[in-house]
Write a protein that holds these residues in place. Sequence first.
Motif: not given
Length: 413
Positions: A135-143, A146-150, A192-197
Amino acid sequence: MSDPDHHADWQSEYRGALMPVFGTPQRLLVKGEGCHVWDETGTRYLDLLSGIAVNSLGHAHPAIVEAVTEQISTLGHISNFFASRPQIETADTLLSLLKAPEGSTVFFSNSGAEANEAALKITRRTGRSKIVCVEGSFHGRTMGALALTSKAAYRAPFEPGVPGVVHVPFGDEAALRAAVDADTAAVILEPVQGEAGVRRHPTGYLTAAREATSAVGALLVLDEVQTGVGRTGHWFAFQDPEIGEGVSPDVVTLAKGLGGGMPIGATVAFGSAVTGLLQAGQHGSTFSGNPVVTAAAHAVLKTLAAEGVVEQVSQVGTAARNALRGLAEVADVTGAGLLLGVELTDGRAKEVAAAALEAGYIVNPVTASRLRLAPPLIITEEELLGFVRALPGIVASAHRAALTAQAAEEGAS
């Protein structure tokens, strides 16, 4: 600072021509040099975001300009039916810096999302389909990425997405271990989670991920799209003993700072067993290993090494963290090296970022109360500390603007 009428003109043109996925940009930038950029009015800004951790050598760095100019003047694109020297040299350099074992290989793509798509394909070749993310992950916007992104708000408009992905609570080692079972293909996480802060996992978490995956024959994939290539004060975040805890991954994904402003991603398979999971024809990209972008990436890696920039990142980052922690306006500072999360005592990160822009600083309100700093790796201590000294005044300006807006709103009602 900017002429309001002129400002409105280009914004209107932008909205009329560009798909509205990013909202309306704040400034029209026309020039960059070193750690600074200029807008169309001639106003200068200290770039403390570097294109979201992309411009590792700043803007218009001579090494990148020379490498790209020389390469495009001789060989611009060849497709994957042929090879080029920059492609091979960049892959070899990456494998050396990663200290990857014999049999390791690199697949080049065009972005971090694409790098993670390739990693996802590798995991599917294990014969399993369950992926454990955090939770809090960001891995990208492609399909696939995106599924990996929290963040559910990113995924919801495009569901159903890629099946088999499970998100476990951030920092919960027991939940992570429980989720990894015989059906698991991989655990995929950011050191290190970037988009989560800009937040680091608790001590022992990466060790637990490695132990859990090894126990069931699953892969450990580390998304270093934002943290890689010197950003945290080590070549790669997992090589930092405190962050990586000595773990050895099976796959590492890279992008952002690797190209220094040119679009490139890389998926690195560690060891011949992982390399062998993808066979000829099972993945590809027209622009994979493009000579121009790999020439730029090779110039970035060579320059960082030759000029001792990675060591400088650690020193400047430490000085900035210490100075920020001494401000009453700052409640906490997270991250490592030159990837920092600045938690504001009174919140209002969006308003503070807007005030910072007016004051000549580009920062990112990564959460409601936290700013993200990811300046060029070549930034000097004095440049960064100049922002720290300016921050109390910026926060005060944001507070005044908020009070003025509130008063106007109350008056209108």
